[in-house]
Design an enzyme around this catalytic site. Structure first.
Site, short mmCIF file in Angstrom:
data_model
loop_
_atom_site.label_atom_id
_atom_site.label_comp_id
_atom_site.label_asym_id
_atom_site.label_seq_id
_atom_site.Cartn_x
_atom_site.Cartn_y
_atom_site.Cartn_z
N ASP A 1 5.89 0.59 7.06
CA ASP A 1 4.54 0.08 6.82
C ASP A 1 3.82 1.07 5.91
O ASP A 1 3.28 2.05 6.37
CB ASP A 1 3.82 -0.07 8.16
CG ASP A 1 2.39 -0.56 8.03
OD1 ASP A 1 2.00 -0.99 6.93
OD2 ASP A 1 1.65 -0.49 9.03
N ASP B 1 3.19 -6.94 3.61
CA ASP B 1 2.75 -5.93 4.59
C ASP B 1 2.90 -6.47 6.02
O ASP B 1 2.18 -6.05 6.92
CB ASP B 1 1.28 -5.55 4.30
CG ASP B 1 0.83 -4.30 5.03
OD1 ASP B 1 1.71 -3.53 5.49
OD2 ASP B 1 -0.38 -4.09 5.16
N GLU C 1 -4.91 2.12 2.74
CA GLU C 1 -5.02 0.87 3.51
C GLU C 1 -5.11 1.14 4.99
O GLU C 1 -5.84 0.46 5.72
CB GLU C 1 -3.81 -0.03 3.20
CG GLU C 1 -3.90 -1.42 3.80
CD GLU C 1 -3.31 -1.56 5.20
OE1 GLU C 1 -3.45 -2.63 5.80
OE2 GLU C 1 -2.71 -0.58 5.70
N GLU C 2 -4.36 2.13 5.46
CA GLU C 2 -4.26 2.37 6.90
C GLU C 2 -5.58 2.83 7.52
O GLU C 2 -5.76 2.73 8.73
CB GLU C 2 -3.17 3.41 7.20
CG GLU C 2 -1.75 2.93 6.91
CD GLU C 2 -1.27 1.86 7.87
OE1 GLU C 2 -1.97 1.57 8.86
OE2 GLU C 2 -0.19 1.30 7.64
N HIS D 1 4.18 2.60 13.02
CA HIS D 1 3.26 3.71 13.32
C HIS D 1 3.78 4.69 14.37
O HIS D 1 3.00 5.45 14.93
CB HIS D 1 1.87 3.20 13.77
CG HIS D 1 1.16 2.39 12.74
ND1 HIS D 1 -0.18 2.04 12.87
CD2 HIS D 1 1.56 1.86 11.56
CE1 HIS D 1 -0.54 1.32 11.81
NE2 HIS D 1 0.51 1.20 11.01
N HIS E 1 0.82 -1.22 0.00
CA HIS E 1 0.00 0.00 0.00
C HIS E 1 0.85 1.27 0.00
O HIS E 1 1.95 1.31 0.55
CB HIS E 1 -1.03 -0.01 1.12
CG HIS E 1 -0.51 -0.11 2.52
ND1 HIS E 1 -0.17 1.00 3.27
CD2 HIS E 1 -0.31 -1.18 3.33
CE1 HIS E 1 0.22 0.60 4.48
NE2 HIS E 1 0.16 -0.71 4.55
N ASP F 1 -0.04 4.32 1.23
CA ASP F 1 -0.18 5.26 2.35
C ASP F 1 0.56 4.79 3.60
O ASP F 1 0.90 3.61 3.74
CB ASP F 1 -1.65 5.49 2.68
CG ASP F 1 -2.36 4.24 3.18
OD1 ASP F 1 -2.09 3.14 2.63
OD2 ASP F 1 -3.19 4.34 4.10
#
Length: 410
Positions: free
Chosen positions: A142, A199, A176-177, A381, A79, A81
């Site tokens: 990520d 991922d 995706e997030e 994150h 992904h 984002d």
């Protein structure tokens, strides 16, 4: 290969591609469009064909087969984002070659230190090249680690035609997030029999079970009056939010759960006396338990409405994705091939449930069974996020080996 991984990854993470829960555009942020356009050009440079980017920001490309065998079309996805939990603007990746396994001062001025005491897995990366943040942003491994690995793997296969493979499709998805990754994904146009999301996290991760997931937005409406004359008049919306949270089981929160245990998670709470808004995510692997959790939220809301009035609490709750195990079990061979690929590369597969979701969770229910594979990242994150380039290299090898094995077994 290692230098290509470092060069691509450090370049990609500098592009701000955080998604935005509040936005209703697709994708939700312009940075994802910018990044997608860059990847389109780079996929063409590598030599892939059928390179497209649609109006919704989905990038797709093809590595044509170099065999006459009838091999199923494999997909690899990542992904575009990055997470919204911490700032992803002005990322300054720091490269640490031949890491000594000890604490790393990420930011001396702010006293941000990545320590083995706080992150016990850190010493296991001794001798690796690792990439960290500068302590002021997340890193974006990520999922820019997975995205980088797919790019490098495709480049490797193009330049090593002696490795036979069937047709491979690549896709990079937005948002995706925030759970919207596959919302506009065209499974038919993608044309793969199955796929793998790159991922995951540490070395060996192979995942094909995910949470059942829902999001709950609660609006608490109060009545604001002067506090000096508030008796029997004021209704404090923030206290209503606190009361609601108090009805949820304390031990069923992310910080107290692991493995197959589900939870309620208060993601944000904002407001004042007049109005407060709380956003929760609800997670469970078991479908019955998942439904029971949602019913519990609805029952608490109903009780509070009976106590304070119908307008005191307003609930908006939506399912986000479901446990993909149900859709992957019938095509278990796609997991077995990935498992065998890892074993052949002296990687010990670590099969465990995803305490989260990937695009694969939703794609599996859209007719594209999609397990998840490790990328080499840790502590996603946040400012302590880092990635091992050595593990990224292993992930590239796994992609190549999966493609090779499907051709060999066709």
């Amino acid at each position: 290969m290692k230098q290509e991984l470092i060069e691509r990854f450090t370049r990609y993470v500098k592009i701000d591609t955080q998604s935005n829960e509040e936005s209703h555009t697709v994708p939700t942020t312009p940075g994802q469009i910018e990044f997608g356009k860059l990847l389109v050009e780079e996929l063409k440079e590598i030599g892939l064909t059928e390179v497209t980017m649609d109006d919704n920001g989905y990038v797709m490309a093809t590595l044509p087969a170099n065999t006459d065998k009838d091999v199923p079309v494999i997909g690899f996805l990542a992904h575009l984002d990055t997470a919204t939990d911490f700032t992803g603007k002005n990322v300054k990746p720091q490269i640490h070659e031949n890491f000594d396994g000890n604490a790393i001062t990420l930011n001396e001025e702010l006293n941000v230190v990545l320590t083995p005491e706080q992150f016990p897995e850190l010493p296991s990366y001794k001798g690796h090249t690792i990439i960290t943040t500068d302590g002021t942003t997340l890193l974006g491994a990520d999922d820019k680690a997975g995205l980088t690995e797919i790019m490098v793997a495709m480049n490797y296969l193009v330049h090593n035609p002696q490795i036979k493979h069937g047709k491979i499709r690549v896709a990079f998805t937005p948002d995706e997030e925030i759970g919207r990754g596959p919302a506009h994904f065209d499974v038919e146009a993608f044309g793969a029999s199955f796929a793998y999301t790159m991922d995951g996290g540490p070395l060996g991760g192979l995942e094909y079970e995910s949470f059942n997931a829902a999001g709950a937005k609660l609006t608490f409406n109060g009545t604001n009056t002067h506090p000096g004359t508030a008796k029997n008049k004021m209704r404090n919306a923030t206290k209503l939010a606190m009361e609601f949270n108090g009805y949820l089981p304390v031990e069923e929160a992310p910080e107290y759960t692991e493995g197959y245990e589900g939870f309620y998670h208060l993601l944000s709470l904002n407001g004042d006396v007049e109005q407060s808004k709380a956003y929760y995510i609800i997670r469970d692997f078991d479908r019955e338990n998942f439904e029971a959790r949602k019913h519990n939220v609805e029952n608490i809301v109903k009780q509070m409405q009976e106590k304070y009035g119908q307008d005191a609490v307003v609930l908006e709750m939506n399912d986000q994705y479901y446990n993909m195990l149900e859709k992957i079990e019938p095509v278990r061979e796609i997991v077995d091939i990935a498992y065998e690929a890892m074993k052949s590369l002296n990687i010990e597969p670590n099969i465990h449930p995803i305490r989260g979701g990937t695009d694969g969770s939703q794609l599996s229910y859209m007719g594209l069974p999609t397990p998840n594979i490790f990328t080499g990242g840790e502590n996603y994150h946040g400012k302590f996020e880092y990635v091992s380039v050595d593990v990224m290299e292993k992930a590239v090898q796994v992609i190549v080996e999966i493609a090779r094995r499907f051709e060999e077994q066709a």
